[in-house]
Design a protein around this motif. Structure first.
Motif, PDB file in Angstrom:
ATOM      1  N   GLU A 292       0.878  -1.250  -0.006  1.00 58.75           N
ATOM      2  CA  GLU A 292      -0.067  -0.076  -0.127  1.00 58.75           C
ATOM      3  C   GLU A 292       0.718   1.309   0.073  1.00 58.75           C
ATOM      4  O   GLU A 292       0.417   2.307  -0.563  1.00 58.75           O
ATOM      5  N   MET A 293       2.015   1.192   0.594  1.00 57.84           N
ATOM      6  CA  MET A 293       2.824   2.322   0.674  1.00 57.84           C
ATOM      7  C   MET A 293       3.418   2.731  -0.705  1.00 57.84           C
ATOM      8  O   MET A 293       3.601   3.697  -1.062  1.00 57.84           O
ATOM      9  N   VAL A 294       3.898   1.497  -1.358  1.00 60.43           N
ATOM     10  CA  VAL A 294       4.234   1.898  -2.736  1.00 60.43           C
ATOM     11  C   VAL A 294       3.280   2.231  -3.471  1.00 60.43           C
ATOM     12  O   VAL A 294       3.637   3.048  -4.505  1.00 60.43           O
ATOM     13  N   HIS A 295       2.268   1.774  -3.600  1.00 57.53           N
ATOM     14  CA  HIS A 295       1.044   2.216  -4.438  1.00 57.53           C
ATOM     15  C   HIS A 295       0.658   3.568  -4.081  1.00 57.53           C
ATOM     16  O   HIS A 295       0.736   4.395  -5.091  1.00 57.53           O
ATOM     17  N   LEU A 296       0.771   4.074  -2.878  1.00 56.58           N
ATOM     18  CA  LEU A 296       0.636   5.602  -2.656  1.00 56.58           C
ATOM     19  C   LEU A 296       1.560   6.511  -3.237  1.00 56.58           C
ATOM     20  O   LEU A 296       1.438   7.478  -3.730  1.00 56.58           O
ATOM     21  N   GLN A 297       2.948   5.930  -3.002  1.00 57.66           N
ATOM     22  CA  GLN A 297       3.993   6.705  -3.939  1.00 57.66           C
ATOM     23  C   GLN A 297       3.973   6.780  -5.214  1.00 57.66           C
ATOM     24  O   GLN A 297       4.547   7.878  -5.739  1.00 57.66           O
ATOM     25  N   THR A 298       3.867   5.577  -5.827  1.00 58.95           N
ATOM     26  CA  THR A 298       3.932   5.436  -7.459  1.00 58.95           C
ATOM     27  C   THR A 298       2.968   6.041  -8.046  1.00 58.95           C
ATOM     28  O   THR A 298       2.766   6.386  -9.193  1.00 58.95           O
ATOM     29  N   SER A 299       1.765   6.373  -7.142  1.00 55.30           N
ATOM     30  CA  SER A 299       0.339   6.791  -7.804  1.00 55.30           C
ATOM     31  C   SER A 299       0.600   8.325  -8.149  1.00 55.30           C
ATOM     32  O   SER A 299       0.054   8.903  -9.026  1.00 55.30           O
ATOM     33  N   ASP A 300       1.511   9.086  -7.389  1.00 56.61           N
ATOM     34  CA  ASP A 300       1.523  10.494  -7.366  1.00 56.61           C
ATOM     35  C   ASP A 300       3.227  10.833  -7.301  1.00 56.61           C
ATOM     36  O   ASP A 300       3.829  10.977  -6.219  1.00 56.61           O
ATOM     37  N   LEU A 301       3.996  10.544  -8.329  1.00 59.65           N
ATOM     38  CA  LEU A 301       5.361  10.962  -8.258  1.00 59.65           C
ATOM     39  C   LEU A 301       5.889  12.201  -7.991  1.00 59.65           C
ATOM     40  O   LEU A 301       7.109  12.477  -7.614  1.00 59.65           O
ATOM     41  N   SER A 302       5.031  13.474  -8.021  1.00 57.67           N
ATOM     42  CA  SER A 302       5.347  14.452  -7.776  1.00 57.67           C
ATOM     43  C   SER A 302       5.185  14.650  -6.262  1.00 57.67           C
ATOM     44  O   SER A 302       5.824  15.607  -5.788  1.00 57.67           O
TER      45      SER A 302
END
Length: 317
Positions: free
Chosen positions: A217-227
């Motif tokens: 879930e952490m990875v999904h959160l971060q990769t969903s919005d790279l800005s």
């Protein structure tokens, strides 16, 4: 073993097959993968796996008890075991498993996995073929009891012994492939028969489903919005995961720190934009979270070996 029956999947299709070899392709929205399987002798098969995708969903239904040895050449693969415990096999590692706790999904944390699997169907194998010398015969039931007690599995981490056995199994000339594989399987079984298994089985342990799900879930959160950037402390608090345990679990799953994983992910995304869009380098830098073009250029070069402008000019030629 009937590969079309045993590896049933809606995302699978057989590309070609003959009496010695079957080639299967898996494909979904995340990428594709090829599994090339050779029949070595009765009841024994070797599958070469080359996947560039996040996971493979299959309904593996072995017709009888099997004994498998997996070797990871590149990438990582996630295995779900008993009591929702997850273990990870990384580059150079060997796993011995009987597939009795097989689940429908194989997850590749780095979105790629290359390696091979030796499958021995213990009910169909001609045990006479496994006779290595006049005074020694491999006892497959003994090996299974040794490495898979109580339906567990065994992982031996990368080292010279494993590399010596498996390195020669890749890139074999077709005309000697089957014969050479037979010889290497004999060597591997002899090695396993004489290998001392530590009581711990796998020194790196395992992670529970709840831990793995939080990390993903952490990875999904971060990769969903790279800005957007998140500190480790923010993620630890947001997902109620103690900081030290969170960092250890992340590295256990992905094989690197979270900072290094996200840096690599950002640079790969930037590389795609450099080739597939007309965005300026400043715009691309901003898209992956870098407001300072100089820092972006340095980060990109550290991962790709070229500056963004060099990469765009060189790779598109």
């Amino acid at each position: 073993m009937d590969w079309e029956k045993d590896y049933k999947s809606k995302n699978m299709k057989v590309l070609c097959r003959d009496e010695n070899c079957t080639v299967i392709k898996f494909e979904d929205r995340t990428g594709d993968g090829i599994m090339t399987m050779y029949s070595v002798f009765k009841g024994c098969h070797v599958a070469y796996n080359d996947f560039h995708m996040e996971q493979v969903s299959s309904v593996f239904e072995p017709s009888s008890g099997i004994f498998c040895v997996d070797h990871c050449r590149e990438g990582r693969i996630e295995w779900k075991g008993k009591k929702n415990r997850y273990t990870y096999v990384s580059a150079g590692d060997m796993q011995v498993d009987c597939r009795e706790n097989h689940t429908n999904d194989f997850f590749f944390p780095l979105s790629h996995y290359h390696g091979l699997t030796i499958i021995i169907d213990m009910e169909k194998t001609d045990h006479g073929v496994l006779k290595l010398m006049d005074d020694f015969t491999v006892d497959m039931n003994r090996l299974k009891e040794k490495f898979c007690p109580g339906e567990s599995h065994f992982i031996m981490r990368a080292g010279a012994q494993i590399d010596r056995i498996f390195s020669e199994l890749y890139d074999l000339p077709e005309k000697v492939r089957k014969t050479y594989i037979k010889i290497k399987i004999m060597e591997l079984l002899l090695f396993l028969d004489n290998l001392e298994v530590p009581n711990t089985g796998d020194e790196r342990g395992y992670y529970y489903k709840s831990q793995v799900e939080k990390i993903k879930e952490m990875v999904h959160l971060q990769t969903s919005d790279l800005s957007t950037w998140y500190t480790l402390e923010e993620l630890s608090q947001k997902f109620s995961f103690p900081l030290t345990g969170m960092k250890q679990c992340f590295k256990g799953i992905y094989g690197c720190s979270m900072a290094d994983y996200m840096k690599t992910y950002r640079m790969n995304a930037a590389a795609e934009m450099l080739l597939d869009t007309d965005k300026t380098i400043i715009e691309i830098a901003s898209s992956v979270g870098y407001e300072n073009p100089g820092k972006f250029s340095a980060a990109f070069k550290s991962k790709m070996g070229l500056t963004p402008s060099e990469y765009r000019k060189t790779v598109t030629k």
